[in-house]
Design a protein around this motif. Sequence first.
Motif, PDB file in Angstrom:
ATOM      1  N   GLU A  46       0.826  -1.198   0.000  1.00 42.46           N
ATOM      2  CA  GLU A  46       0.000   0.000   0.000  1.00 42.46           C
ATOM      3  C   GLU A  46       0.866   1.256   0.000  1.00 42.46           C
ATOM      4  O   GLU A  46       0.571   2.238  -0.687  1.00 42.46           O
ATOM      5  CB  GLU A  46      -0.909  -0.022   1.236  1.00 42.46           C
ATOM      6  N   ALA A  47       1.971   1.213   0.769  1.00 47.72           N
ATOM      7  CA  ALA A  47       2.857   2.380   0.843  1.00 47.72           C
ATOM      8  C   ALA A  47       3.481   2.680  -0.520  1.00 47.72           C
ATOM      9  O   ALA A  47       3.630   3.844  -0.908  1.00 47.72           O
ATOM     10  CB  ALA A  47       3.953   2.138   1.887  1.00 47.72           C
ATOM     11  N   ILE A  48       3.839   1.614  -1.262  1.00 52.30           N
ATOM     12  CA  ILE A  48       4.405   1.802  -2.601  1.00 52.30           C
ATOM     13  C   ILE A  48       3.366   2.467  -3.499  1.00 52.30           C
ATOM     14  O   ILE A  48       3.636   3.446  -4.186  1.00 52.30           O
ATOM     15  CB  ILE A  48       4.847   0.451  -3.207  1.00 52.30           C
ATOM     16  N   ARG A  49       2.145   1.915  -3.468  1.00 52.21           N
ATOM     17  CA  ARG A  49       1.055   2.462  -4.271  1.00 52.21           C
ATOM     18  C   ARG A  49       0.805   3.937  -3.935  1.00 52.21           C
ATOM     19  O   ARG A  49       0.647   4.783  -4.826  1.00 52.21           O
ATOM     20  CB  ARG A  49      -0.204   1.646  -3.985  1.00 52.21           C
ATOM     21  N   GLU A  50       0.778   4.222  -2.640  1.00 54.14           N
ATOM     22  CA  GLU A  50       0.528   5.595  -2.164  1.00 54.14           C
ATOM     23  C   GLU A  50       1.535   6.593  -2.730  1.00 54.14           C
ATOM     24  O   GLU A  50       1.159   7.634  -3.242  1.00 54.14           O
ATOM     25  CB  GLU A  50       0.646   5.637  -0.628  1.00 54.14           C
ATOM     26  N   VAL A  51       2.839   6.277  -2.597  1.00 53.29           N
ATOM     27  CA  VAL A  51       3.823   7.269  -3.063  1.00 53.29           C
ATOM     28  C   VAL A  51       3.708   7.469  -4.564  1.00 53.29           C
ATOM     29  O   VAL A  51       3.861   8.586  -5.047  1.00 53.29           O
ATOM     30  CB  VAL A  51       5.293   6.940  -2.700  1.00 53.29           C
ATOM     31  N   LYS A  52       3.437   6.376  -5.313  1.00 51.85           N
ATOM     32  CA  LYS A  52       3.343   6.557  -6.762  1.00 51.85           C
ATOM     33  C   LYS A  52       2.115   7.386  -7.118  1.00 51.85           C
ATOM     34  O   LYS A  52       2.095   8.077  -8.119  1.00 51.85           O
ATOM     35  CB  LYS A  52       3.281   5.211  -7.481  1.00 51.85           C
ATOM     36  N   ARG A  54       0.487   9.666  -4.933  1.00 53.50           N
ATOM     37  CA  ARG A  54       0.324  10.948  -4.269  1.00 53.50           C
ATOM     38  C   ARG A  54       1.528  11.871  -4.351  1.00 53.50           C
ATOM     39  O   ARG A  54       1.382  13.077  -4.200  1.00 53.50           O
ATOM     40  CB  ARG A  54      -0.008  10.725  -2.778  1.00 53.50           C
ATOM     41  N   ILE A  55       2.730  11.318  -4.531  1.00 51.57           N
ATOM     42  CA  ILE A  55       3.900  12.183  -4.432  1.00 51.57           C
ATOM     43  C   ILE A  55       4.202  12.875  -5.759  1.00 51.57           C
ATOM     44  O   ILE A  55       4.285  12.242  -6.803  1.00 51.57           O
ATOM     45  CB  ILE A  55       5.125  11.380  -3.948  1.00 51.57           C
ATOM     46  N   HIS A  63      11.556  19.504  -4.788  1.00 55.75           N
ATOM     47  CA  HIS A  63      11.594  18.509  -3.721  1.00 55.75           C
ATOM     48  C   HIS A  63      10.282  17.721  -3.786  1.00 55.75           C
ATOM     49  O   HIS A  63       9.363  18.077  -4.521  1.00 55.75           O
ATOM     50  CB  HIS A  63      11.732  19.233  -2.367  1.00 55.75           C
ATOM     51  N   LEU A  64      10.195  16.641  -3.003  1.00 57.92           N
ATOM     52  CA  LEU A  64       8.980  15.831  -3.004  1.00 57.92           C
ATOM     53  C   LEU A  64       7.887  16.502  -2.182  1.00 57.92           C
ATOM     54  O   LEU A  64       8.150  17.101  -1.146  1.00 57.92           O
ATOM     55  CB  LEU A  64       9.278  14.451  -2.416  1.00 57.92           C
ATOM     56  N   THR A  65       6.665  16.365  -2.629  1.00 61.08           N
ATOM     57  CA  THR A  65       5.527  16.907  -1.864  1.00 61.08           C
ATOM     58  C   THR A  65       4.292  16.085  -2.191  1.00 61.08           C
ATOM     59  O   THR A  65       4.240  15.400  -3.203  1.00 61.08           O
ATOM     60  CB  THR A  65       5.305  18.401  -2.185  1.00 61.08           C
ATOM     61  N   GLU A  66       3.298  16.123  -1.301  1.00 66.62           N
ATOM     62  CA  GLU A  66       2.067  15.373  -1.563  1.00 66.62           C
ATOM     63  C   GLU A  66       1.282  16.093  -2.658  1.00 66.62           C
ATOM     64  O   GLU A  66       1.363  17.311  -2.805  1.00 66.62           O
ATOM     65  CB  GLU A  66       1.198  15.310  -0.303  1.00 66.62           C
ATOM     66  N   ALA A  73       7.242  21.225   1.946  1.00 63.50           N
ATOM     67  CA  ALA A  73       7.238  21.708   3.325  1.00 63.50           C
ATOM     68  C   ALA A  73       8.259  22.825   3.537  1.00 63.50           C
ATOM     69  O   ALA A  73       7.999  23.780   4.284  1.00 63.50           O
ATOM     70  CB  ALA A  73       7.503  20.548   4.281  1.00 63.50           C
ATOM     71  N   PRO A  91      16.446  14.731  -3.851  1.00 64.72           N
ATOM     72  CA  PRO A  91      15.732  14.968  -2.598  1.00 64.72           C
ATOM     73  C   PRO A  91      16.473  14.407  -1.379  1.00 64.72           C
ATOM     74  O   PRO A  91      16.439  14.982  -0.308  1.00 64.72           O
ATOM     75  CB  PRO A  91      14.401  14.249  -2.808  1.00 64.72           C
TER      76      PRO A  91
ATOM     77  N   ALA B   7       3.488  10.150   3.107  1.00 66.90           N
ATOM     78  CA  ALA B   7       3.487   8.951   2.264  1.00 66.90           C
ATOM     79  C   ALA B   7       4.905   8.401   2.116  1.00 66.90           C
ATOM     80  O   ALA B   7       5.119   7.190   2.182  1.00 66.90           O
ATOM     81  CB  ALA B   7       2.896   9.274   0.895  1.00 66.90           C
ATOM     82  N   LEU B  11       6.433   4.796   3.570  1.00 67.69           N
ATOM     83  CA  LEU B  11       7.112   3.817   2.708  1.00 67.69           C
ATOM     84  C   LEU B  11       8.478   3.466   3.278  1.00 67.69           C
ATOM     85  O   LEU B  11       8.856   2.291   3.335  1.00 67.69           O
ATOM     86  CB  LEU B  11       7.249   4.367   1.288  1.00 67.69           C
ATOM     87  N   HIS B  31      13.573   6.039  -2.572  1.00 66.32           N
ATOM     88  CA  HIS B  31      13.856   6.992  -3.641  1.00 66.32           C
ATOM     89  C   HIS B  31      13.854   6.322  -4.999  1.00 66.32           C
ATOM     90  O   HIS B  31      13.413   6.907  -5.987  1.00 66.32           O
ATOM     91  CB  HIS B  31      15.191   7.699  -3.389  1.00 66.32           C
ATOM     92  N   LEU B  42       4.441  -0.386  -9.187  1.00 67.48           N
ATOM     93  CA  LEU B  42       3.138  -0.996  -8.936  1.00 67.48           C
ATOM     94  C   LEU B  42       3.203  -2.509  -9.147  1.00 67.48           C
ATOM     95  O   LEU B  42       2.470  -3.264  -8.506  1.00 67.48           O
ATOM     96  CB  LEU B  42       2.059  -0.353  -9.815  1.00 67.48           C
ATOM     97  N   ARG B  49       1.002  -8.262  -2.876  1.00 76.78           N
ATOM     98  CA  ARG B  49      -0.404  -8.559  -2.631  1.00 76.78           C
ATOM     99  C   ARG B  49      -0.757  -9.977  -3.112  1.00 76.78           C
ATOM    100  O   ARG B  49      -1.423 -10.740  -2.418  1.00 76.78           O
ATOM    101  CB  ARG B  49      -1.237  -7.533  -3.404  1.00 76.78           C
TER     102      ARG B  49
END
Lengths: 201, 201
Positions: A46-52, A54-55, A63-66, A73, A91, B7, B11, B31, B42, B49
Amino acid sequence: MAGYSTAVDTLIAALGRLPGIGAKSAERLAHHLLKCPPEEALALAEAIREVKERIRHCQTCFHLTEAEEPLCAVCRDPRRDPTVVCVVEQPRDLMALERAATYQGVYHVLLGRLAPLQGVGPEQLTVDALEARVRAGQVRELIMATNPNLEGDGTALLVANRLADTGVPVTRLARGLASGSVLEFANKEMLADALSGRQRF
Amino acid sequence: MAGYSTAVDTLIAALGRLPGIGAKSAERLAHHLLKCPPEEALALAEAIREVKERIRHCQTCFHLTEAEEPLCAVCRDPRRDPTVVCVVEQPRDLMALERAATYQGVYHVLLGRLAPLQGVGPEQLTVDALEARVRAGQVRELIMATNPNLEGDGTALLVANRLADTGVPVTRLARGLASGSVLEFANKEMLADALSGRQRF
């Protein structure tokens, strides 16, 4: 020879594509994921999916941001001095500087370094955006914090040349002996840097 | 200090829980996943999963198998001799033997080894199932292929004792010098094993 099942082989192959993870490590990690509680494994998926999903990169400094925040930030922080810009390759270099907790300015992330042999030229980096940022007039000083090696130095030189006519001073991080190291084991380049950059007490 | 976004931190934490992956490696892997093509990242998430959803243990030998197959690839293979059973600690030990491609029998995976200090007793392993399998009468020989260390030997001894009254011969893998190694660097235990297990030309 009987193989693992397809699902396990697929996981081992996917893990093996990660940097620094060889075939043996990939197999070991796969077995860990097979054995660990489902929550733990699925949390990683899920964490992998999230960063791809949302980031994104900060619109100003890359830099990275949501996704919902156009600025990162650091750029959003009103206590940071937006007239001093520290230029880093990645980053993670920015994060290393942030961990040192002594820098109060903002950043510009190049998202790489010049590497002509690997086809990375200025147009693959965020140099144009940096130039536009400097030419917009708000920047008082540019601190080059690219890696202290051939490619990092080349990248810093390119940026410095591009912005020479703006009159904005471009500095680079000090070089010399690593704090906490011993002189005996310092290499030629470190000693040369330490000598040429010597400072008065 | 400004952190990464939530996020990214999540990760990094999830990657850091993998065995052998420290804080620095976790950051580096994160990174990589941020930079690589979405398909690649993904695919890894999906592979994790998949194994958690689809992979089960073989009903006979406890090797890994896909959910829809009650028996693993080795147990399903009609060319394998079901009367010779090689007992291993983990599926990856089974795979190591399969890669050597010299064994024609079937397996029994204990899913661990005795480790009283960590609370792993016989009931945490698949020893009961192995005993039932042997007492059912089909097995001609049991080859103990647990790891050649204290815990592996203890585990093998337990199994051998449990099945002593069945009359089924229990053997264990030969020990001695590692092929391709040099005598000079062999340790005391290896040399003792090599001497006591010496064989006629």
